[in-house]
Design an enzyme around this catalytic site. Structure first.
Site, PDB file in Angstrom:
ATOM      1  N   LYS A  98      -0.092   9.057  -3.101  1.00 55.05           N
ATOM      2  CA  LYS A  98       1.078   8.743  -3.936  1.00 55.05           C
ATOM      3  C   LYS A  98       0.749   7.557  -4.826  1.00 55.05           C
ATOM      4  O   LYS A  98       0.673   6.417  -4.377  1.00 55.05           O
ATOM      5  CB  LYS A  98       2.326   8.412  -3.106  1.00 55.05           C
ATOM      6  CG  LYS A  98       3.562   8.470  -4.027  1.00 55.05           C
ATOM      7  CD  LYS A  98       4.708   7.609  -3.634  1.00 55.05           C
ATOM      8  CE  LYS A  98       4.720   6.205  -4.140  1.00 55.05           C
ATOM      9  NZ  LYS A  98       4.825   5.999  -5.596  1.00 55.05           N
ATOM     10  N   CYS A 121      -4.617  -8.672  -6.538  1.00 50.61           N
ATOM     11  CA  CYS A 121      -4.117  -9.128  -5.227  1.00 50.61           C
ATOM     12  C   CYS A 121      -4.821 -10.396  -4.774  1.00 50.61           C
ATOM     13  O   CYS A 121      -4.210 -11.264  -4.162  1.00 50.61           O
ATOM     14  CB  CYS A 121      -4.274  -8.027  -4.196  1.00 50.61           C
ATOM     15  SG  CYS A 121      -5.931  -7.341  -4.167  1.00 50.61           S
TER      16      CYS A 121
HETATM   17  P1  NDP Z   1       4.650  -2.238  -4.265  1.00 49.88           P
HETATM   18  O1  NDP Z   1       4.552  -2.683  -2.864  1.00 49.88           O
HETATM   19  O2  NDP Z   1       5.923  -2.396  -4.976  1.00 49.88           O
HETATM   20  O3  NDP Z   1       4.267  -0.694  -4.380  1.00 49.88           O
HETATM   21  C1  NDP Z   1       3.104  -0.181  -3.820  1.00 49.88           C
HETATM   22  C2  NDP Z   1       3.300   1.295  -3.558  1.00 49.88           C
HETATM   23  O4  NDP Z   1       4.342   1.437  -2.586  1.00 49.88           O
HETATM   24  C3  NDP Z   1       3.742   2.077  -4.788  1.00 49.88           C
HETATM   25  O5  NDP Z   1       3.158   3.356  -4.766  1.00 49.88           O
HETATM   26  C4  NDP Z   1       5.244   2.128  -4.593  1.00 49.88           C
HETATM   27  O6  NDP Z   1       5.837   3.222  -5.245  1.00 49.88           O
HETATM   28  C5  NDP Z   1       5.360   2.281  -3.092  1.00 49.88           C
HETATM   29  N1  NDP Z   1       6.661   1.862  -2.597  1.00 49.88           N
HETATM   30  C6  NDP Z   1       7.523   0.986  -3.161  1.00 49.88           C
HETATM   31  N2  NDP Z   1       8.651   0.881  -2.418  1.00 49.88           N
HETATM   32  C7  NDP Z   1       8.494   1.714  -1.369  1.00 49.88           C
HETATM   33  C8  NDP Z   1       9.307   2.058  -0.259  1.00 49.88           C
HETATM   34  N3  NDP Z   1      10.508   1.527  -0.090  1.00 49.88           N
HETATM   35  N4  NDP Z   1       8.826   2.949   0.639  1.00 49.88           N
HETATM   36  C9  NDP Z   1       7.613   3.518   0.459  1.00 49.88           C
HETATM   37  N5  NDP Z   1       6.805   3.251  -0.572  1.00 49.88           N
HETATM   38  C10 NDP Z   1       7.231   2.349  -1.486  1.00 49.88           C
HETATM   39  O7  NDP Z   1       3.446  -2.962  -5.009  1.00 49.88           O
HETATM   40  P2  NDP Z   1       3.091  -2.916  -6.535  1.00 49.88           P
HETATM   41  O8  NDP Z   1       2.821  -1.513  -6.962  1.00 49.88           O
HETATM   42  O9  NDP Z   1       4.122  -3.698  -7.261  1.00 49.88           O
HETATM   43  O10 NDP Z   1       1.683  -3.659  -6.555  1.00 49.88           O
HETATM   44  C11 NDP Z   1       1.600  -5.017  -6.480  1.00 49.88           C
HETATM   45  C12 NDP Z   1       1.322  -5.477  -5.054  1.00 49.88           C
HETATM   46  O11 NDP Z   1       0.154  -4.832  -4.544  1.00 49.88           O
HETATM   47  C13 NDP Z   1       1.025  -6.950  -4.993  1.00 49.88           C
HETATM   48  O12 NDP Z   1       1.735  -7.535  -3.944  1.00 49.88           O
HETATM   49  C14 NDP Z   1      -0.458  -6.996  -4.720  1.00 49.88           C
HETATM   50  O13 NDP Z   1      -0.884  -8.141  -4.108  1.00 49.88           O
HETATM   51  C15 NDP Z   1      -0.673  -5.789  -3.896  1.00 49.88           C
HETATM   52  N6  NDP Z   1      -2.072  -5.364  -3.938  1.00 49.88           N
HETATM   53  C16 NDP Z   1      -2.869  -5.609  -2.848  1.00 49.88           C
HETATM   54  C17 NDP Z   1      -4.202  -5.294  -2.858  1.00 49.88           C
HETATM   55  C18 NDP Z   1      -5.063  -5.521  -1.650  1.00 49.88           C
HETATM   56  O14 NDP Z   1      -6.093  -4.882  -1.555  1.00 49.88           O
HETATM   57  N7  NDP Z   1      -4.696  -6.390  -0.755  1.00 49.88           N
HETATM   58  C19 NDP Z   1      -4.818  -4.698  -4.043  1.00 49.88           C
HETATM   59  C20 NDP Z   1      -3.903  -4.462  -5.120  1.00 49.88           C
HETATM   60  C21 NDP Z   1      -2.575  -4.800  -5.049  1.00 49.88           C
HETATM   61  P3  NDP Z   1       6.599   3.014  -6.675  1.00 49.88           P
HETATM   62  O15 NDP Z   1       5.643   2.409  -7.599  1.00 49.88           O
HETATM   63  O16 NDP Z   1       6.923   4.394  -7.042  1.00 49.88           O
HETATM   64  O17 NDP Z   1       7.791   2.165  -6.409  1.00 49.88           O
END
Ligand code: NDP
Length: 498
Positions: free
Chosen positions: A192, A303
């Protein structure tokens, strides 16, 4: 070659692009069962790219059934690793063959500079898939040192159906960090992508088929987190969720697992990485350049971004000047221009969020030394100037919360103990760095930093052989390296009495 294209040529190619915008389930592109779609808007200029299938629980259920059927049939899980290897390497080669197209999709979808999507994201993703393909036929299982009257095998078997839920900052690269080890281990999967950046995930689905990955093994369900993401997290027939995203959403997946089938969960979440510069750093100019790249690369949407700059008081003023000078290359610009090194923020929501942190920093008394405003508003896109705050206290909001944008918080410290205390004073533990010429200090500080990754005299170094992931609320489980395979395999012991 990609590097040879000009802004006009990229713009021309963008106009001719065709988008894959339906879900990919059981080897076919299909609309969402509800018929619903969502708009895919480019952050470059705020213009619509296409409408994408908005999958929900019903679509997820069909995808899980397809993945389960493929898994149980053995069409992929039962293949010899050497055969899986060949197909995965072909898949990686196809990604490289379509590098310009994939890079363009990535840039249009989430705003990163084309020079980096062609040189970092797409080759990095292909390299990851090939690396796991190449590794998988070189790993042996174990035989336990039992009494000679028995033989006990310890084998690693695939977990089954894996759901990968990924963010928008490196859409294809983060997805590949999941796809590589998940498929290499013999699982079937459902990806997803983030709602802001589904286009490359949808395009590579057909490349996976072309490479020879059987129907149902690799599925993509675009949609919203609350619907498609949650449905995957709660599905009773998903064996494992591998997530990269925010700490807040990572916690939801723990809850979904606990309230459904106790599926395995691994989390790669946010960070607030400290970049510690001691007065005896071997090369302050190199450290300043790394500090600037560490926070402004990918618009700060990283991140492990070096978002907290901890500098020893005796060199702080001089060092801040050097970081400002080293940041000149990060001038927001059209991401399709190959000269641009800083592109657009992913969307209006993220832009607003980052600007609210800049306001919070000002209100709490930190001093803006560079940037602090939106840029290029006349384009209709979302751009923010690289921003540097000085005189930040680690208790301030901009030092504690993940901003995920081009905002650097500079914090002074007295001595090494002070630096370690400040560095560890966070809920996060993804990555950190220390700059010193003293090998003993380097080891001592590295040992005391509570992060899954520590760099010494560099920032953001690594390759596919090195694990990546966090301590504390940055998550658990590791991406990259052979360690990632542990998440997608389960250990079976078979005792044979002789
Ligand atoms: P989110 O946590 O908002 O979203 C990540 C994924 O989870 C998306 O596909 C999103 O879908 C989905 N999601 C959101 N809400 C829900 C829910 N309630 N239930 C299930 N799935 C859900 O992160 P971002 O996309 O905003 O990315 C930024 C974040 O990712 C930052 O905190 C960053 O640090 C972290 N990150 C961490 C990395 C690592 O390796 N540690 C690497 C890259 C990023 P949708 O977009 O459709 O809402």
């Amino acid at each position: 070659m990609a590097a040879a294209l000009t802004l006009d040529q990229w713009t021309d190619q963008a106009g001719k692009l065709a988008y894959r915008n339906q879900a990919f389930i059981g080897g076919k592109y299909v609309p969402a069962l509800s018929g619903k779609t969502f708009e895919c808007i480019s952050p470059i200029d705020g213009k619509r790219l296409t409408s994408v299938a908005a999958c929900d629980a019903a679509d997820v259920d069909v995808a899980v059934k397809a993945a389960r059927a493929a898994f149980e049939s053995g069409v992929w899980s039962g293949l010899a690793p050497a055969r899986r290897k060949k197909i995965m390497i072909r898949f990686a080669d196809l990604m490289l063959k379509h590098r310009d197209e994939l890079a363009l999709l990535e840039t249009l979808d989430m705003g990163k500079p084309i020079r980096f999507s062609t040189s970092v994201d797409i080759p990095g993703a292909a390299n990851c898939i090939a690396w796991y393909g190449e590794a998988i036929d070189k790993l042996y299982d174990e035989v336990a040192p039992t009494d000679p009257s028995a033989i006990a095998f310890i084998r690693k078997e695939p977990v089954g159906v894996v759901a990968a839920v990924v963010p928008w900052n490196f859409p294809l690269l983060m997805a590949s960090w999941k796809i590589g080890p998940v498929l290499a281990a013999g699982n079937s999967m459902i990806l997803k992508p983030a709602e802001q950046s589904p286009l490359t995930a949808l395009r590579i689905a057909e490349l996976a088929m072309e490479a020879g990955i059987p129907e149902g093994v690799f599925n993509v369900v675009p949609g919203f987190g609350e619907t498609a993401g949650q449905a995957l997290g709660r599905h009773m027939d998903v064996d494992c969720v591998t997530f990269t995203g925010s700490t807040e959403v990572g916690k939801y997946f723990l809850k979904y697992a606990g309230e459904s089938n106790m599926k395995r969960v691994s989390l790669e979440c946010g960070g607030k990485s400290p970049n510690i510069v001691l007065a005896d750093a071997p090369d302050l100019d190199a450290a300043a350049k790394a500090a600037a790249i560490g926070i402004f690369f990918n618009q700060g949407e990283v991140c492990n971004a070096a978002s907290r700059l901890l500098v020893q008081d005796s060199i702080k003023d001089e060092f801040v000047e050097k970081v400002i000078a080293a940041s000149g290359r990060f001038k927001p610009g059209n991401p399709l221009d190959p000269k641009t090194q800083m592109g657009a923020m992913v969307d209006a929501t993220q832009t607003k969020r980052v600007m609210s942190y800049i306001d919070a920093g000002r209100n709490e008394g930190a001093v803006v030394r560079m940037g602090g405003s939106r840029a290029l508003t006349e384009t209709g896109g979302h751009y923010i100037e690289p921003t540097l705050f000085d005189q930040v206290d680690n208790g301030m909001k901009i030092a504690q919360e993940e901003i995920f944008g081009p905002v650097l918080a500079t914090i002074g410290f007295k001595d090494v103990d002070d630096a370690i205390r400040i560095a560890n004073d966070t809920i996060y533990g993804l990555a950190s760095a220390v700059w010193t010429r003293d090998i003993s200090t380097a080891h001592k500080v590295a040992n005391k930093l509570k992060t899954g990754v520590v760099w010494v005299n560099t920032f953001d170094a690594g390759d596919m052989s090195t694990p990546f992931g966090g301590y504390k609320q940055s998550g658990f489980g590791r991406d990259k390296s052979l360690h990632a395979l542990e998440k997608y395999t389960q250990v079976k012991m078979t005792w044979i009495q002789l």
